[in-house]
Design an enzyme around this catalytic site. Structure first.
Site, PDB file in Angstrom:
ATOM      1  N   HIS A 298      47.006  43.733  42.861  1.00  0.00           N
ATOM      2  CA  HIS A 298      48.209  42.931  43.072  1.00  0.00           C
ATOM      3  C   HIS A 298      48.034  42.121  44.334  1.00  0.00           C
ATOM      4  O   HIS A 298      47.413  42.601  45.284  1.00  0.00           O
ATOM      5  CB  HIS A 298      49.444  43.835  43.195  1.00  0.00           C
ATOM      6  CG  HIS A 298      50.728  43.099  43.004  1.00  0.00           C
ATOM      7  ND1 HIS A 298      51.314  42.391  44.016  1.00  0.00           N
ATOM      8  CD2 HIS A 298      51.491  42.943  41.917  1.00  0.00           C
ATOM      9  CE1 HIS A 298      52.411  41.831  43.545  1.00  0.00           C
ATOM     10  NE2 HIS A 298      52.545  42.141  42.275  1.00  0.00           N
ATOM     11  N   ASP A 355      52.696  46.126  35.315  1.00  0.00           N
ATOM     12  CA  ASP A 355      52.332  45.790  33.937  1.00  0.00           C
ATOM     13  C   ASP A 355      51.457  46.827  33.271  1.00  0.00           C
ATOM     14  O   ASP A 355      51.254  46.796  32.060  1.00  0.00           O
ATOM     15  CB  ASP A 355      51.607  44.436  33.911  1.00  0.00           C
ATOM     16  CG  ASP A 355      52.572  43.315  34.148  1.00  0.00           C
ATOM     17  OD1 ASP A 355      53.717  43.452  33.696  1.00  0.00           O
ATOM     18  OD2 ASP A 355      52.199  42.331  34.791  1.00  0.00           O
TER      19      ASP A 355
HETATM   20  N1  ACO Z   1      39.584  44.497  38.167  1.00  0.00           N
HETATM   21  C1  ACO Z   1      38.414  44.452  38.859  1.00  0.00           C
HETATM   22  N2  ACO Z   1      38.296  43.897  40.082  1.00  0.00           N
HETATM   23  C2  ACO Z   1      39.389  43.363  40.637  1.00  0.00           C
HETATM   24  C3  ACO Z   1      40.637  43.382  39.975  1.00  0.00           C
HETATM   25  C4  ACO Z   1      40.712  43.980  38.700  1.00  0.00           C
HETATM   26  N3  ACO Z   1      41.875  44.012  38.029  1.00  0.00           N
HETATM   27  N4  ACO Z   1      41.566  42.788  40.754  1.00  0.00           N
HETATM   28  C5  ACO Z   1      40.923  42.405  41.867  1.00  0.00           C
HETATM   29  N5  ACO Z   1      39.605  42.754  41.812  1.00  0.00           N
HETATM   30  C6  ACO Z   1      38.613  42.558  42.874  1.00  0.00           C
HETATM   31  C7  ACO Z   1      38.173  41.116  42.979  1.00  0.00           C
HETATM   32  O1  ACO Z   1      37.058  40.860  42.162  1.00  0.00           O
HETATM   33  C8  ACO Z   1      37.881  41.008  44.458  1.00  0.00           C
HETATM   34  O2  ACO Z   1      36.641  41.619  44.714  1.00  0.00           O
HETATM   35  P1  ACO Z   1      35.692  41.046  45.905  1.00  0.00           P
HETATM   36  O3  ACO Z   1      36.483  41.201  47.165  1.00  0.00           O
HETATM   37  O4  ACO Z   1      34.468  41.902  45.835  1.00  0.00           O
HETATM   38  O5  ACO Z   1      35.404  39.612  45.555  1.00  0.00           O
HETATM   39  C9  ACO Z   1      38.940  41.883  45.116  1.00  0.00           C
HETATM   40  O6  ACO Z   1      39.257  42.882  44.123  1.00  0.00           O
HETATM   41  C10 ACO Z   1      40.202  41.143  45.519  1.00  0.00           C
HETATM   42  O7  ACO Z   1      40.695  40.449  44.382  1.00  0.00           O
HETATM   43  P2  ACO Z   1      41.403  39.017  44.401  1.00  0.00           P
HETATM   44  O8  ACO Z   1      41.309  38.413  43.061  1.00  0.00           O
HETATM   45  O9  ACO Z   1      40.858  38.239  45.569  1.00  0.00           O
HETATM   46  O10 ACO Z   1      42.872  39.412  44.735  1.00  0.00           O
HETATM   47  P3  ACO Z   1      44.131  38.489  44.519  1.00  0.00           P
HETATM   48  O11 ACO Z   1      45.177  38.996  45.447  1.00  0.00           O
HETATM   49  O12 ACO Z   1      43.748  37.050  44.616  1.00  0.00           O
HETATM   50  O13 ACO Z   1      44.507  38.757  42.997  1.00  0.00           O
HETATM   51  C11 ACO Z   1      45.432  39.709  41.025  1.00  0.00           C
HETATM   52  C12 ACO Z   1      45.478  39.644  42.578  1.00  0.00           C
HETATM   53  C13 ACO Z   1      45.423  38.296  40.435  1.00  0.00           C
HETATM   54  C14 ACO Z   1      46.659  40.441  40.531  1.00  0.00           C
HETATM   55  C15 ACO Z   1      44.138  40.475  40.625  1.00  0.00           C
HETATM   56  O14 ACO Z   1      44.139  41.767  41.174  1.00  0.00           O
HETATM   57  C16 ACO Z   1      43.960  40.534  39.097  1.00  0.00           C
HETATM   58  O15 ACO Z   1      43.386  39.618  38.506  1.00  0.00           O
HETATM   59  N6  ACO Z   1      44.444  41.651  38.446  1.00  0.00           N
HETATM   60  C17 ACO Z   1      44.382  41.748  36.996  1.00  0.00           C
HETATM   61  C18 ACO Z   1      45.522  40.932  36.373  1.00  0.00           C
HETATM   62  C19 ACO Z   1      46.881  41.600  36.556  1.00  0.00           C
HETATM   63  O16 ACO Z   1      47.054  42.783  36.352  1.00  0.00           O
HETATM   64  N7  ACO Z   1      47.881  40.767  36.939  1.00  0.00           N
HETATM   65  C20 ACO Z   1      49.254  41.226  37.100  1.00  0.00           C
HETATM   66  C21 ACO Z   1      49.715  41.063  38.504  1.00  0.00           C
HETATM   67  S1  ACO Z   1      51.271  41.833  38.672  1.00  0.00           S
HETATM   68  C22 ACO Z   1      52.372  40.696  38.118  1.00  0.00           C
HETATM   69  O17 ACO Z   1      52.190  39.531  38.066  1.00  0.00           O
HETATM   70  C23 ACO Z   1      53.589  41.288  37.729  1.00  0.00           C
END
Ligand code: ACO
Length: 419
Positions: A298, A355
């Site tokens: 998140h 979610d």
């Molecule tokens: N699975 C695997 N790796 C992940 C995931 C995941 N679900 N989420 C983040 N990471 C990793 C990234 O690859 C990144 O790794 P790195 O630092 O080695 O490059 C690190 O964790 C940080 O991730 P970011 O994408 O930079 O974090 P950001 O805050 O931009 O994104 C987000 C948050 C979009 C929610 C992300 O965690 C994601 O894509 N999750 C899956 C989709 C999801 O569940 N979305 C719902 C959000 S809740 C809502 O809207 C109600």
């Protein structure tokens, strides 16, 4: 004593940036005069560290896993209140008295009928149109019928959109399934009527309670992607229906509200593949795979999402009430366990978000997967409207970020035959 201003100096010029402290002691640096004083703009991709407004609606502390609406803890609200009570709280700042809530509910019922020309739009949309596109179309279409004062935060405008939205959402579901619309029943409460219109039968108390809880948990989440979209669209003085339609579009994406659909599809895919969760955890850790565990991570929670905790329990209750066992829930539990013990997820503070569980409950109630995101929109509507109303009342200026231009500098035009 903490500093009350920060001096930024650049190229011999300086700017005094006041420190703004919120009621929960969050310090912020007001850079409103920075560009005028020094020529500097700030750069912050994805607004990860930019406060776009001051807001008194929702407080969340991602490090501590705290979420409060108007000062009330989300767990208490989910356990003890009803969705329309929470909507009132978000909109007007205080919990309603019994008389105020009755009056609010009566008004919502009185304005719930959807004009025939608006519902006709659904029938005209191409078969297979995603329900979020249908919801966006009928929401913006309301501005054709209720144009007067729709850009003002009037009581009538606010009630009108809140009243019609569950009716429209249920119609979208029926239309997606190729079924006839069920008439709006004003003897039922907000959530029961929605479920009745969606399924054509009376929902059990356990299902109504679970739905109420899900909607409450989704009702607001401060300046998230869709809410920021609503505020940004509304800041141009676009009407409430157009502003909320902006929020619906932003919510649709799988990195935001669309994640609830993606979670269930992913759990189904894992089930179909034989149910080996370790294989998918390994894929999620492999950047080259481009695979992410949906429902994990998140932008702001770097601790357990408090909403996920509540839903995990609700999930068990609903499945027990409906007498269902769900292999997807077992897979979800295994995924959660594996991820919470894996250094990749632990070091990045990736926990299950709201979610991760909501889809399993929606699925158990009988909603088709592609309706999950419209259900999120139904829950988020009071938050969108409350934030839109706050923006209007605070007379905020049009939202218009700056940029750092990285394109070509001035070059002469060359005639096409010379290229
Ligand atoms: N699975 C695997 N790796 C992940 C995931 C995941 N679900 N989420 C983040 N990471 C990793 C990234 O690859 C990144 O790794 P790195 O630092 O080695 O490059 C690190 O964790 C940080 O991730 P970011 O994408 O930079 O974090 P950001 O805050 O931009 O994104 C987000 C948050 C979009 C929610 C992300 O965690 C994601 O894509 N999750 C899956 C989709 C999801 O569940 N979305 C719902 C959000 S809740 C809502 O809207 C109600």
């Amino acid at each position: 004593m903490a500093e009350d201003k920060i001096i930024v100096s650049y190229n011999g010029k300086s700017s005094e940036c006041p420190v703004i402290i919120g009621t929960e002691n969050e310090p912020g640096m007001d850079i409103s005069n920075l560009r005028d004083d020094t020529g500097l703009v700030t750069l912050d991709f994805g607004y990860k560290n930019t406060g776009a407004t001051k807001s008194a609606i929702t407080f969340l502390d991602g490090e501590e896993g705290i979420l409060r609406y108007r000062g009330y803890d989300i767990a208490e609200l989910a356990e003890q209140s009803k969705f329309t009570e929470v909507a009132y709280l978000l909109l007007y700042g205080e919990l309603p008295t019994k008389a105020q809530l009755e009056d609010f509910n009566d008004k919502l019922k009185a304005h719930s009928d959807v004009p025939a020309e608006v519902s006709a739009i659904l029938k005209a949309m191409p078969k297979g149109t995603h329900p979020m596109a249908q919801l966006a179309a009928v929401t913006v279409a309301l501005s054709g019928v209720y144009a007067k004062d729709a850009a003002k935060a009037s009581e009538e405008t606010i009630i009108n959109i809140l009243a019609k939205f569950p009716v429209l959402t249920a119609m979208v579901m029926r239309n997606t399934q190729g079924l006839d619309f069920i008439p709006n029943d004003k003897s039922l409460d907000y959530v029961s009527n929605f479920l009745h219109m969606a399924f054509g039968k009376t929902a059990s108390t356990a299902v109504v309670d679970a739905m109420d809880k899900l909607l409450i948990l989704h009702a607001d989440h401060e300046q998230n992607c869709s809410t920021s979209a609503v505020r940004l669209v509304g800041s141009s003085n676009a009407n409430i229906y157009a502003s909320v339609t902006g929020g619906i579009s932003a919510l649709w994406g799988p990195l935001h509200g669309g994640a609830n659909q993606a979670v269930l599809e992913q759990l189904e895919a894992i089930e179909k593949d034989g149910g080996d969760t370790s294989k998918f955890v390994a894929m999620a850790k492999d950047k080259a795979s481009g695979f992410r565990l949906m429902g994990f991570g998140h932008r702001v929670y770097k601790n357990f999402d408090p909403r996920a905790k509540i839903l995990k329990k609700s999930c068990d209750d609903v499945l027990a009430d409906l007498g269902l066992t769900d292999k997807k829930l077992t897979i979800a539990m295994e995924l959660e366990k594996a991820a919470l013990h894996d250094d990749y997820f632990v070091s990045r503070k990736l926990y299950p978000n709201v979610d991760f569980y909501s889809g399993i409950i929606y699925n158990a109630i009988g909603f088709p997967t592609e309706m999950f995101t419209p259900l999120f929109a139904l829950g988020r509507l009071p938050g969108w409207v409350a934030q839109w109303k706050e923006m209007k009342e605070n007379k905020e200026p049009i939202g218009r970020p700056r940029q750092i231009y990285t394109g070509a500098t001035l070059r002469p035009y060359s005639a096409i035959e010379n290229r």
